[in-house]
Enzyme design. Structure first.
Site, short mmCIF file in Angstrom:
data_model
loop_
_atom_site.label_atom_id
_atom_site.label_comp_id
_atom_site.label_asym_id
_atom_site.label_seq_id
_atom_site.Cartn_x
_atom_site.Cartn_y
_atom_site.Cartn_z
N ALA A 514 46.86 -11.88 -37.10
CA ALA A 514 45.39 -11.74 -37.56
C ALA A 514 45.29 -12.46 -38.94
O ALA A 514 44.52 -13.34 -39.18
CB ALA A 514 45.11 -10.08 -37.72
N ARG A 616 43.44 -6.31 -46.77
CA ARG A 616 42.25 -6.00 -46.25
C ARG A 616 42.04 -6.05 -44.69
O ARG A 616 42.52 -6.56 -43.83
CB ARG A 616 41.39 -7.51 -46.68
CG ARG A 616 39.93 -7.70 -46.05
CD ARG A 616 39.38 -8.89 -46.73
NE ARG A 616 38.71 -8.79 -48.08
CZ ARG A 616 38.72 -9.79 -48.90
NH1 ARG A 616 38.99 -10.99 -48.38
NH2 ARG A 616 38.40 -9.48 -50.04
N ASN A 619 38.45 -6.17 -39.41
CA ASN A 619 37.48 -5.65 -38.54
C ASN A 619 37.92 -4.18 -38.38
O ASN A 619 38.86 -3.80 -37.48
CB ASN A 619 37.57 -6.34 -37.15
CG ASN A 619 36.56 -5.61 -36.36
OD1 ASN A 619 35.98 -4.80 -36.53
ND2 ASN A 619 36.21 -6.49 -34.91
N GLY A 692 48.90 -4.21 -36.44
CA GLY A 692 48.98 -3.83 -35.12
C GLY A 692 50.56 -3.06 -34.88
O GLY A 692 50.53 -2.24 -34.00
N GLU A 693 51.64 -3.63 -35.72
CA GLU A 693 52.58 -2.97 -35.53
C GLU A 693 52.96 -1.95 -36.55
O GLU A 693 53.83 -0.81 -36.00
CB GLU A 693 53.69 -4.12 -35.64
CG GLU A 693 53.69 -5.20 -34.75
CD GLU A 693 54.88 -6.23 -34.47
OE1 GLU A 693 55.14 -6.85 -33.63
OE2 GLU A 693 55.46 -6.45 -35.58
#
Lengths: 733, 316
Positions: A514, A616, A619, A692-693
Site C-alpha cells: 500500500a 496514515r 482508506n 494487512g499483516e
C-alpha cells in the site's frame, strides 16, 4: 524520485480523498462476478486447451518408470508434458523445489506431468491413466524428531539467525521471576479462495501468461530463468487475484506447466491447481517449535528475553523467522534470539501473511501472559511497563513512531478490560467466559515502486503499474492517490494493474504494497503535475483542485494540458536510508473475549477488538477490511487451522477445505477495529505503513490468553482444540 | 472422472430395471457426495441412473401414527416439515446441524443415509484404504485419526459414518423401505442397515446391488425433549467430532444415539436404561469395548460430558 529525507507537507496532506473511507472502485466488478480471474479469461486467446496436473504419489524418492500410453490414447488428449520431454529447465530463484519434478521426487504432490486435452474432463480423466512406478526413498517429516539435526541457517531476507545483547544467561538465572516455556505452531495453508491458475499462449518465441500472481516482476524473471528465455519475451497479466496471502508470491506449477503445455500442444493451455494440490504442491507456513525464556524483576521489568525457534524446510529452503519481533518488541537489557533449521521433506515452506511475526507472536504473547500471571500484574500493564521507544538491540536507533502503549490502553478502555475476572471464574450459563490481550507488531517495509500516469483531454487520469490487487483494495488507494495529486474526483481516475508491460512496482507482499505502490504513483503524479504546469505555462506553485489547475488569477481545466495530445509521465520511488536510521514498525493491540462450553470444551470467539497504529490509513474502509480479515485468520490459527502431517508418508493429510477448517461466519460474531490517528513522515510522502499483516499478528495469542482466562487451562500447542482442554476442565455438575 | 452414461427414470421399477441391465451402474439423487467422489475417481460408475425425479418426494402420515418420508425428500424440506418439527424435533435439529443450506437443498433422505465416510485417506487415491481399494490396507491406523471411530472399528478400517440425520433416525427407530429389480420390497430397521467393517469395510450397508431405497418410515412420536448436540472444531459446516442425539422423557428415561464414533449411528438400547442414573453410566454402556488411538481417545470423555450436558439441558 528518491525519498531520503522525511516528508514535509505535500498534496496528499489535503486528505480530501486519501484517508476517506472509500468503496472499492472494482467493487461492482467483484460483486457482479464480472471481474475476470485468471482461469476465466476465455476471451484473451482463442482455442484454449485444458491442462491437468499429475502430482507425485510419494513424498521422497524417484520415479522408477512412467507409462503414458493409456493416457495418450485417452479421448481428447493433445499432449503430455513430463520432465523427460520438457527440455532443459532451470529452477527459479524463488523456488526451493522444482516446479516439474522427476525422476527425483522432492515432496508429495510435486508436479510430475501435465496432461493437455480438449476439455477439462478429458484432461482430468487421462491424468489418472498416467501409470507411475515409484522407488520410495526415506524422508524426514517430523519436526520434533528433526530438531536435534537442525543447523544455524544463513541470513534470510536480511534477518540474521542469531542475535545477542548483554548477558542473557546470567540475567535469566538471576531473575527473581522466570518463565521458561515451549510452544508449538503447526503448518498452515494460505487457503485463499481462488486457486493458482494460469492461461499460457505462445506467439513465436514470445510467451504470455494470464495468471494470478502477487509479484509480477519477480515472477517474470523467475519464469525467464526457468525456461531459459529472455524476460523481455514474457508477459504476465494478473489484474484480479482472489486472495494470495503469500501463496502467490512466486510461480507455481500452474504457470510453468501451462507454458510448457501450450508449447507442446501448439495452442493456448489453461491450468488450475485443484485444492489438494494447493496444499501439497504449493507453499505453506512452516510449523515451529519455540522456546521462550523471560526473566523479570518482582515489579515486572524484563531483564532477560530469550527466544529460540526451530522450523524445517526442504534442502535449500529457509527458516520461519519466528524470533524477528522479539528483537524489537519489549525493553530488556539482556537478550538472545536464535533460529535453527532442520531438513524436512514436506512440501516447501514459505511466506504466509506476516511470516515470522504471525507464529512468533503466537508464542511470545502467550509467554508474556504467563509472566504477567506469575508476577500478579495485569497483562496490559506489564506490556506498557516494558515499552521501549528505541531498538532494544541498538538503543541509539529510535522507532520512527511507536504508539503501542496507546493501542493497549485505548483497547483496554473500549473493550471493557477492567471487567476481566480471574481465570476460570466468569460464567454465562454453561459458558466459561474469558478475555485475552496480545500486542501486535509487524515491521514496515518499503520497496521501490514505479508507475506511469496519463492525462487525457477529457481530464481523465490513467495510472499504469504492474502493482497487484490481491483483494486488498489496491485499485482504490491508487485511484485515491492519483485523484488527490491531480485534483480530480475519483471517477476521473482509471487504474490499470498487474501487467508486466507496465512499470515495475513493489508488488503485494510483506504489507509493503500500500505505502510503496502509492508512493510510486505519487512520484509519477509529481512529474505529471510538472508537465501540466509547463504545458499550460503556469507558475510552478499552481494548485490542482476540482479538475482545474489554478495559479494566480488563472484557472484552467486540467484536461486542457492534454488538448494537443495525451501527457504521459513515469517515475519510480526509491528509498534512501531513513529505514536504517530509525526503526519503522507497525503496532497494535488485540482484545478477544471467548466462551468455552464447560461441558464439551468447545471454544467460540464472542467478540474481538483491534487497535492499530500503522501510519496514515489511506482508506479506512479497505484497511478495516484487511484487519478484520486478518483477525479472522488469526482466530483460525488459534482454534482450528492445522495441516495434519502424516509422519510416515510425508504429506499434509487434510488437503481440502473439508479437512483444513478455516473460520466460517458463525465463528466470528463481532469485530471492531480502531486506527490511531498517525502519519509517519519517514516512510514515504504518503506517510503510510502496512496494515494487512499487522492485523493477524498477536490475534491467536489473544485468543489463547482468553481461553486461559476462561478456563484456567494453559494450552501451548496450537491449534487450541477442545481435546486439549477436556481433561482439565472443571468436573461436570 | 471416468466417462459414464446417464439416464433419468420416472419410476422405481424403471430405476431398478435400468440398474440391473447396466453393469457398473449407480443411482444418483442429489449427487452431493457421489459427484465429488466421481471427480476424485473414488467412485467410478460407468452408468448413472438418475432417480431424483421419482415421485418419492412426499412426507405422509402412516396408519400407525408415524410418518413415511419419501426417499427423495430433500433435507431442507424434511427439516422444515411442520409435523417433523413438532413430533420429531431431533430429526430437524440433526438435519440443520449438517452441511450447508445449499447442500441440504440438494441432498435427499436416502442419499444422506448412504453418504460415505470423510476419512481423508479414503479421499486420497494415492493412499492405502481398504474401503476404497479392498486389501490395500488402512492408512488411518497409525496415521492422522483424530476424527476416527472409537467403537465398532476393525483392523481393516476405523472410518466413521458422517451423517447427522442418520443419528436422529436411529434414535427414532426409523425403518428403511426398499425395492429391488424383481419388485420385492423389504423394510430394514435402521439398526440393521449398516454393516460393521470387519474385513470388508467396502461393504457398508445390507442393501443388495440395485436395491433402491424408496422411503424411510418413523414410528409414532414418542414425545419427550429432543436435543441434538453436535460437537465440532468450528461453529458450523464441519463434520462432527462426536454428536449426541437424545430424547429424554420427564421421568428421566430416554434414548441416546451417537454420531462420529463409529461406522454407523451408534445406539445401544441396553445402555439407555441407565439414563436416569446419569450420563456416565450411559456413556460407559454405549462405549463399552471402545478402542482408541492417542489422537481420538478424547472422544470417550467428550461423549460423556456432552451427554451430561444434554441431560442437564433436558431437565431445564
Amino acid at each position: 524520485m528518491k525519498f531520503d529525507t522525511p516528508a514535509t507537507s505535500n498534496p496528499i496532506d489535503q486528505m480530501k480523498i486519501v484517508g476517506k473511507p472509500t468503496n472499492r472502485i472494482d467493487g461492482p466488478l467483484k460483486t457482479t462476478g464480472t471481474a475476470p480471474y485468471a482461469y476465466e479469461r476465455h476471451d484473451v486467446a482463442a482455442n484454449q486447451a485444458y491442462g491437468y496436473v499429475v502430482g507425485s504419489a510419494i513424498a521422497k524418492g524417484r520415479i522408477a518408470s512412467m507409462n503414458l500410453d493409456e493416457a495418450r490414447a485417452a479421448p481428447g488428449v493433445i499432449a503430455i508434458v513430463t520432465a523427460d520431454n520438457a527440455g532443459k529447465l532451470a529452477k527459479g530463484n524463488f523456488n526451493t523445489a522444482k516446479l516439474l519434478g522427476g525422476p527425483d521426487i522432492e515432496h508429495y504432490h510435486q508436479a510430475i506431468a501435465l496432461v493437455v486435452a480438449d476439455s477439462f474432463e478429458q484432461a482430468r480423466a487421462a491424468a489418472s491413466l498416467v501409470r507411475v512406478e515409484y522407488a520410495r526413498g526415506k524422508g524426514a517429516y517430523d519436526l520434533a524428531a528433526a530438531i536435534d539435526t537442525a543447523i544455524k541457517p544463513q541470513a534470510s531476507f536480511g534477518t540474521e539467525p542469531d542475535s545477542a545483547v548483554g548477558n542473557f544467561a546470567a540475567a535469566f538465572a538471576a531473575a527473581p521471576v522466570q518463565l521458561d516455556a515451549r510452544y508449538t505452531t503447526p503448518d498452515h495453508s494460505h487457503a485463499m479462495m481462488e486457486p493458482h491458475a494460469t492461461i499460457a499462449a505462445w506467439e513465436g518465441d514470445k510467451l504470455t501468461v494470464w495468471t494470478s500472481n502477487q509479484m509480477i516482476a519477480w515472477s517474470v524473471g523467475d519464469m525467464a530463468k526457468t525456461l531459459g528465455i529472455p524476460k523481455e519475451n514474457i508477459r504476465f497479466d494478473s489484474p484480479y487475484i482472489g486472495g494470495g496471502f503469500g501463496g502467490k508470491l512466486f510461480n507455481r506449477a500452474d504457470v510453468l506447466l501451462a507454458a510448457l503445455g501450450a508449447k507442446a500442444a501448439k495452442r493456448p493451455v489453461k491450468v488450475a491447481l485443484p485444492r489438494p494440490l494447493m496444499i501439497n504442491n504449493t507453499t505453506h507456513r512452516p510449523a515451529t517449535i519455540q522456546r521462550i525464556r523471560l526473566g523479570a524483576t518482582a515489579d515486572g521489568k524484563l531483564t532477560a528475553i530469550g527466544h529460540e525457534s526451530w522450523s524445517g524446510d526442504l534442502p535449500g529452503g529457509g527458516p520461519e523467522t519466528a524470533v524477528a519481533q522479539t528483537r524489537l518488541l519489549y525493553a530488556g537489557e539482556n537478550r538472545m534470539t536464535a533460529m535453527r533449521l532442520a531438513v524436512l521433506d514436506l512440501p516447501e515452506g514459505n511466506a504466509m501473511r506476516a511470516p515470522g511475526e504471525a507464529p512468533g507472536l503466537m508464542a511470545l504473547e502467550i509467554a508474556v501472559d504467563e509472566l504477567a500471571e506469575k508476577l500478579g500484574i495485569d497483562p496490559v500493564a506489564l506490556r506498557v511497563l516494558n515499552d521501549t521507544q528505541v531498538d532494544p538491540e541498538k538503543p541509539s536507533r529510535s522507532f520512527s513512531q511507536r504508539q503501542l502503549n496507546k493501542c493497549l490502553e485505548t483497547g483496554a478502555d473500549k473493550f471493557g478490560w477492567s471487567k476481566r475476572a480471574k481465570p476460570g471464574v466468569a460464567r454465562d450459563g454453561r459458558w466459561l467466559v474469558g478475555m485475552g490481550v496480545a500486542a501486535a507488531f509487524r515491521n514496515n517495509l518499503n520497496a521501490p515502486s514505479a508507475a506511469r500516469v496519463r492525462l487525457a483531454k477529457s481530464g481523465v487520469v490513467t495510472v499504469e503499474t504492474d502493482m497487484t490487487d490481491i483483494g486488498t483494495g489496491t485499485y482504490t488507494i491508487i485511484a485515491q492517490t492519483a485523484a488527490e495529486m491531480m485534483g480530480v474526483p475519483l471517477d476521473k481516475v482509471v487504474v490499470k494493474l498487474g501487467d508486466s508491460a507496465f512499470p515495475v512496482s513493489a508488488g503485494s507482499g510483506g504489507q509493503w504494497g500500500a505505502n510503496s505502490s502509492t508512493a510510486g504513483v505519487y512520484a509519477a503524479c509529481v512529474k505529471l503535475r510538472e508537465a501540466v504546469v509547463q504545458k499550460l505555462g503556469l507558475a510552478s506553485d499552481a494548485v490542482f483542485a476540482d479538475g482545474k489547475v489554478k495559479a494566480g488569477r488563472r484557472s484552467v481545466a486540467l484536461g486542457d494540458a492534454a488538448a494537443d495530445g495525451e501527457l504521459v509521465a513515469e517515475d519510480r520511488m526509491e528509498y534512501g536510508d531513513l529505514a536504517e536510521k530509525s526503526q519503522q514498525s507497525t503496532f497494535g493491540a488485540h482484545f478477544v473475549e471467548v466462551g468455552v462450553d464447560a461441558m464439551t470444551g468447545e471454544i467460540r470467539v464472542r467478540r474481538m477488538l483491534a487497535v492499530c497504529a500503522a501510519g496514515r490509513i489511506l482508506n479506512p474502509k479497505a484497511a478495516r477490511s484487511q484487519v478484520i480479515g486478518a483477525m479472522t485468520m488469526g482466530a483460525g490459527a488459534a482454534l482450528m487451522e492445522e495441516l495434519a502431517v502424516d509422519k510416515r508418508f510425508g504429506f499434509f493429510v487434510n488437503h481440502d477445505l473439508a479437512g483444513y477448517e478455516v473460520p466460517v461466519h458463525a465463528d466470528i460474531p463481532h469485530q471492531d477495529v480502531i486506527f490511531l490517528d498517525e502519519a509517519d513522515p519517514t516512510t514515504s510522502p504518503m506517510k503510510a505503513k502496512g496494515v494487512g499483516e499487522l492485523g493477524i499478528c498477536g490475534v491467536a495469542a489473544a485468543v489463547a490468553n482468553a481461553v486461559y482466562n476462561a478456563t484456567g487451562v494453559r494450552v501451548r500447542n496450537y491449534p487450541i482444540t477442545l481435546d486439549k482442554l477436556l481433561g482439565k476442565l472443571p468436573d461436570m455438575v | 472422472m471416468k466417462s459414464f452414461t446417464y439416464e433419468r427414470v420416472d419410476s422405481a421399477a424403471a430405476a431398478t430395471a435400468a440398474f440391473a441391465r447396466t453393469p457398473g451402474a449407480r443411482f444418483i439423487a442429489g449427487g452431493t457426495n457421489l459427484l465429488d467422489l466421481m471427480k476424485l475417481e473414488i467412485e467410478t460408475p460407468s452408468h448413472l441412473v438418475d432417480v431424483s425425479r421419482l415421485a418419492l418426494d412426499k412426507i405422509e402420515a402412516t396408519a400407525e401414527g408415524g410418518l413415511r418420508i419419501g426417499a427423495m425428500v430433500r433435507n431442507t424440506d424434511l427439516a422444515s416439515d411442520a409435523r417433523v418439527r413438532r413430533d420429531y424435533g431431533l430429526l430437524t435439529r440433526a438435519l440443520v446441524a449438517g452441511a450447508s443450506g445449499q447442500l441440504r437443498n440438494k441432498a435427499t433422505t436416502a442419499g444422506n443415509l448412504l453418504q460415505r465416510t470423510r476419512c481423508p485417506y479414503f479421499y486420497d487415491t494415492n493412499q492405502p484404504c481398504n474401503k476404497r481399494q479392498p486389501g490395500s490396507g488402512c492408512a488411518a491406523i497409525g496415521g492422522f485419526n483424530r476424527l476416527h471411530a472409537v467403537v465398532g472399528a476393525s483392523d481393516a478400517c476405523i472410518a466413521t459414518h458422517p451423517s447427522d440425520m442418520a443419528v436422529a433416525m436411529r434414535a427414532l427407530d426409523a425403518t428403511i423401505e426398499t425395492v429391488d429389480a424383481a419388485g420385492k420390497v423389504r423394510a430394514i430397521p435402521i439398526a440393521d442397515f449398516y454393516r460393521a467393517p470387519g474385513k470388508t469395510p467396502h461393504l457398508e450397508t445390507v442393501l443388495a446391488p440395485g436395491e433402491l431405497i424408496t422411503a424411510v418410515t418413523l414410528p409414532k412420536p414418542v414425545g419427550g425433549t429432543h436435543i441434538y448436540h453436535k460437537v465440532r472444531d468450528r461453529a458450523s459446516y464441519a463434520f462432527a467430532l462426536i454428536a449426541v442425539g437424545a430424547i429424554v422423557q420427564r421421568d428421566g428415561t430416554g434414548r441416546v444415539a451417537l454420531g462420529g464414533v463409529g461406522y454407523k449411528p451408534w445406539r445401544v438400547e441396553a445402555a439407555e436404561a441407565a439414563l436416569p442414573r446419569g450420563a456416565k453410566a450411559v456413556a460407559d454402556g454405549l462405549l463399552a469395548g471402545a478402542k482408541t488411538t492417542h489422537e481420538n481417545a478424547y472422544k470417550l470423555p467428550l461423549v460423556e460430558r456432552t451427554l451430561a450436558g444434554v441431560v442437564a439441558q433436558a431437565k431445564g
